[in-house]
Design a protein around this motif. Structure first.
Motif, PDB file in Angstrom:
ATOM      1  N   ASP A 169      11.244  -7.489  -9.179  1.00 23.36           N
ATOM      2  CA  ASP A 169      11.810  -6.189  -9.523  1.00 23.36           C
ATOM      3  C   ASP A 169      11.402  -5.771 -10.933  1.00 23.36           C
ATOM      4  O   ASP A 169      11.124  -4.589 -11.184  1.00 23.36           O
ATOM      5  N   VAL A 170      11.365  -6.731 -11.859  1.00 24.00           N
ATOM      6  CA  VAL A 170      10.914  -6.412 -13.214  1.00 24.00           C
ATOM      7  C   VAL A 170       9.442  -6.047 -13.200  1.00 24.00           C
ATOM      8  O   VAL A 170       9.023  -5.009 -13.747  1.00 24.00           O
ATOM      9  N   MET A 171       8.626  -6.863 -12.573  1.00 27.29           N
ATOM     10  CA  MET A 171       7.185  -6.631 -12.568  1.00 27.29           C
ATOM     11  C   MET A 171       6.836  -5.322 -11.866  1.00 27.29           C
ATOM     12  O   MET A 171       6.014  -4.532 -12.355  1.00 27.29           O
ATOM     13  N   PHE A 172       7.455  -5.071 -10.725  1.00 33.11           N
ATOM     14  CA  PHE A 172       7.108  -3.894  -9.925  1.00 33.11           C
ATOM     15  C   PHE A 172       7.571  -2.600 -10.581  1.00 33.11           C
ATOM     16  O   PHE A 172       7.097  -1.515 -10.227  1.00 33.11           O
ATOM     17  N   ALA A 188      11.131  -5.937  -2.225  1.00 34.64           N
ATOM     18  CA  ALA A 188      10.731  -5.525  -3.584  1.00 34.64           C
ATOM     19  C   ALA A 188       9.686  -4.437  -3.536  1.00 34.64           C
ATOM     20  O   ALA A 188       9.734  -3.481  -4.338  1.00 34.64           O
ATOM     21  N   PHE A 189       8.739  -4.534  -2.613  1.00 40.55           N
ATOM     22  CA  PHE A 189       7.752  -3.456  -2.461  1.00 40.55           C
ATOM     23  C   PHE A 189       8.445  -2.152  -2.069  1.00 40.55           C
ATOM     24  O   PHE A 189       8.148  -1.088  -2.588  1.00 40.55           O
ATOM     25  N   ALA A 190       9.378  -2.243  -1.110  1.00 42.52           N
ATOM     26  CA  ALA A 190      10.070  -1.041  -0.654  1.00 42.52           C
ATOM     27  C   ALA A 190      10.854  -0.366  -1.771  1.00 42.52           C
ATOM     28  O   ALA A 190      10.977   0.863  -1.813  1.00 42.52           O
ATOM     29  N   ALA A 191      11.379  -1.175  -2.703  1.00 45.25           N
ATOM     30  CA  ALA A 191      12.185  -0.622  -3.799  1.00 45.25           C
ATOM     31  C   ALA A 191      11.362  -0.185  -5.001  1.00 45.25           C
ATOM     32  O   ALA A 191      11.891   0.473  -5.903  1.00 45.25           O
ATOM     33  N   ALA A 192      10.083  -0.542  -5.021  1.00 41.55           N
ATOM     34  CA  ALA A 192       9.244  -0.258  -6.197  1.00 41.55           C
ATOM     35  C   ALA A 192       8.914   1.227  -6.280  1.00 41.55           C
ATOM     36  O   ALA A 192       8.766   1.904  -5.247  1.00 41.55           O
ATOM     37  N   PRO A 193       8.768   1.754  -7.484  1.00 39.43           N
ATOM     38  CA  PRO A 193       8.306   3.141  -7.629  1.00 39.43           C
ATOM     39  C   PRO A 193       6.855   3.265  -7.157  1.00 39.43           C
ATOM     40  O   PRO A 193       6.058   2.333  -7.328  1.00 39.43           O
ATOM     41  N   ARG A 205       0.822  -1.211   0.000  1.00 41.31           N
ATOM     42  CA  ARG A 205       0.000   0.000   0.000  1.00 41.31           C
ATOM     43  C   ARG A 205       0.857   1.263   0.000  1.00 41.31           C
ATOM     44  O   ARG A 205       0.461   2.291  -0.559  1.00 41.31           O
ATOM     45  N   ALA A 206       2.025   1.171   0.615  1.00 40.55           N
ATOM     46  CA  ALA A 206       2.924   2.332   0.631  1.00 40.55           C
ATOM     47  C   ALA A 206       3.385   2.707  -0.773  1.00 40.55           C
ATOM     48  O   ALA A 206       3.857   3.826  -0.992  1.00 40.55           O
ATOM     49  N   ARG A 207       3.237   1.791  -1.714  1.00 37.29           N
ATOM     50  CA  ARG A 207       3.605   2.065  -3.106  1.00 37.29           C
ATOM     51  C   ARG A 207       2.370   2.103  -4.017  1.00 37.29           C
ATOM     52  O   ARG A 207       2.490   2.031  -5.234  1.00 37.29           O
ATOM     53  N   GLY A 208       1.191   2.181  -3.420  1.00 34.93           N
ATOM     54  CA  GLY A 208      -0.031   2.242  -4.210  1.00 34.93           C
ATOM     55  C   GLY A 208      -0.459   0.909  -4.782  1.00 34.93           C
ATOM     56  O   GLY A 208      -1.162   0.859  -5.794  1.00 34.93           O
TER      57      GLY A 208
END
Length: 402
Positions: free
Chosen positions: A338-341, A394-399, A59-62
């Motif tokens: 990482d690719v998907m996110f 991965a969530f933390a690193a996602a845009p 949720r922190a990344r939408g």
């Protein structure tokens, strides 16, 4: 793939369990299990300590994180909301759930004239009580072996197109009307592309209607009218591993056709049943990532959103040692995530089971060395594994999504 498909293994295993629960007629909310007493599930440790939930990280990344779940009678050892240890994982980490099998035609529609909503009703009521969203899986699984027997042998009469239209539209309208706004995303069509030659499967239903293309279009148009609020998804298991280029090409042609014909499809559901390769070196994974990006680029260029709908990892060709295997699976998962996110078109991310204890993979393809499969974020004792950490990181690193 050769031999029994991933879906065959899933449905054989799930069907045996659900048939055992169901008895000979429609299921009952007050029915009881027969046969041996189930093995008690171990008491889980707290799945959220010391880190935040995966859904919070998403949720922190939408985005949203969730999982499949199943129906069962209380006390049965299944990946069910009625199994307290498993429910604890769902409630701790998830924001969205999807029924594993209970909304498929084989289980939801026992005959041409009857529906049995006992199980999905209970499952959706549970999700509502916990404030969890629900996806619908699925409104049409377009392969003859996964259509119910009655649909393949049905007498479509002297005007088969009219009868086929009625059978399909009645199903979709009935399901969508029953659940209304309770379901905000549907896998309208599941796995319509034959990976062997990239053609579309034909069924007795599609032959009656006039072909697979007309049938799939009708399914999506009907779903749009019946559930105008919902995200409509085409869901398939084309994957990033070598050897799947033909399947991906067939999916791309199908998606292109939808756009050309004005078929209301909003998103591609990417099942993401990953399979570790013989040598998951940095170079081989980098090649997979590049090939996969090219495929995703073509999908989003057509205006489609993306979902990860059924994530797990089959730990092929990895050592039996648990620590080494879990680390390799987590690294492989992270490379894929990482690719998907990186695509802002991706919103929902669902695993196909929260813990190894209830994964379909063990029954479908056990390891030749006898070591138990470890395909999920939690192990068979409900303890978090490195894969869970890979998701969180991965969530933390996602845009962030806007």
């Amino acid at each position: 793939m050769s031999g029994i498909s991933r879906r065959e293994g899933l449905m054989i295993a799930a069907g045996m369990v659900l048939t055992a629960c169901a008895g000979s007629g429609p299921s009952s909310a007050t029915g009881t299990m027969t046969g041996p007493s189930p093995t008690p599930a171990p008491t889980p440790t707290s799945p959220t300590s010391p880190t935040a939930s995966l859904n919070s990280a998403a949720r922190a990344r939408g985005m949203r994180f969730g999982s499949t779940y199943a129906w069962s009678t209380p006390g049965a050892d299944r990946g069910s909301f009625a199994n307290p240890p498993y429910a604890a994982l769902l409630e701790a980490d998830c924001g969205i759930l999807v029924p594993e099998n209970e909304m498929k035609w084989q289980f939801l529609r026992p005959s041409a004239t009857a529906f049995d909503f006992t199980r999905p009703d209970a499952m959706i009521a549970y999700a509502e009580s916990k404030g969890l969203a629900v996806r619908g899986h699925n409104l049409l699984w377009h392969q003859p072996k996964w259509m119910p027997a009655w649909a393949e042998s049905h007498d479509y009469g002297p005007n088969p197109a009219i009868e086929g239209d009625r059978v399909l539209t009645e199903h979709i309208r009935t399901v969508c009307a029953r659940y209304g706004a309770k379901i905000g995303s549907y896998d309208v069509v599941n796995e319509a592309v034959n990976p062997a030659d990239a053609s579309l499967y034909e069924t007795a239903l599609s032959r009656a209607i006039g072909g697979a293309t007309a049938t799939l279009d009708l399914a999506f148009h009907t779903a749009r009218t019946a559930a105008p609020h919902a995200q409509l998804v085409y869901n398939d298991y084309m994957s990033w591993e070598p050897g799947n280029a033909n399947h991906r090409a067939g999916v791309l042609r199908l998606l292109e056709g939808f756009r050309t014909r004005g078929t209301p499809v909003d998103a591609l559901g990417v099942q993401s049943h990953l399979i570790t390769q013989r040598a998951d070196t940095a170079a081989s994974v980098s090649t997979q990532q590049a090939d996969w990006r090219r495929f995703l680029d073509q999908v989003v260029a057509m205006g489609y959103k993306l979902l990860i709908t059924e994530f797990d990892v089959r730990d092929n060709n990895l050592p039996a040692d648990i620590a080494a295997r879990d680390r390799a699976v987590a690294d492989y998962s992270r490379a894929y995530l990482d690719v998907m996110f990186a695509y802002p078109q991706l919103s929902d991310v669902l695993v196909w089971g929260m813990c190894d204890r209830y994964s379909w993979i063990e029954g479908f393809e056990p390891r030749s060395d006898g070591a138990k499969r470890r395909p999920c974020p939690y192990d068979s004792d409900f303890k978090p594994k490195p894969m869970r950490t890979a998701f969180a990181e991965a969530f933390a690193a996602a845009p962030a999504r806007t």
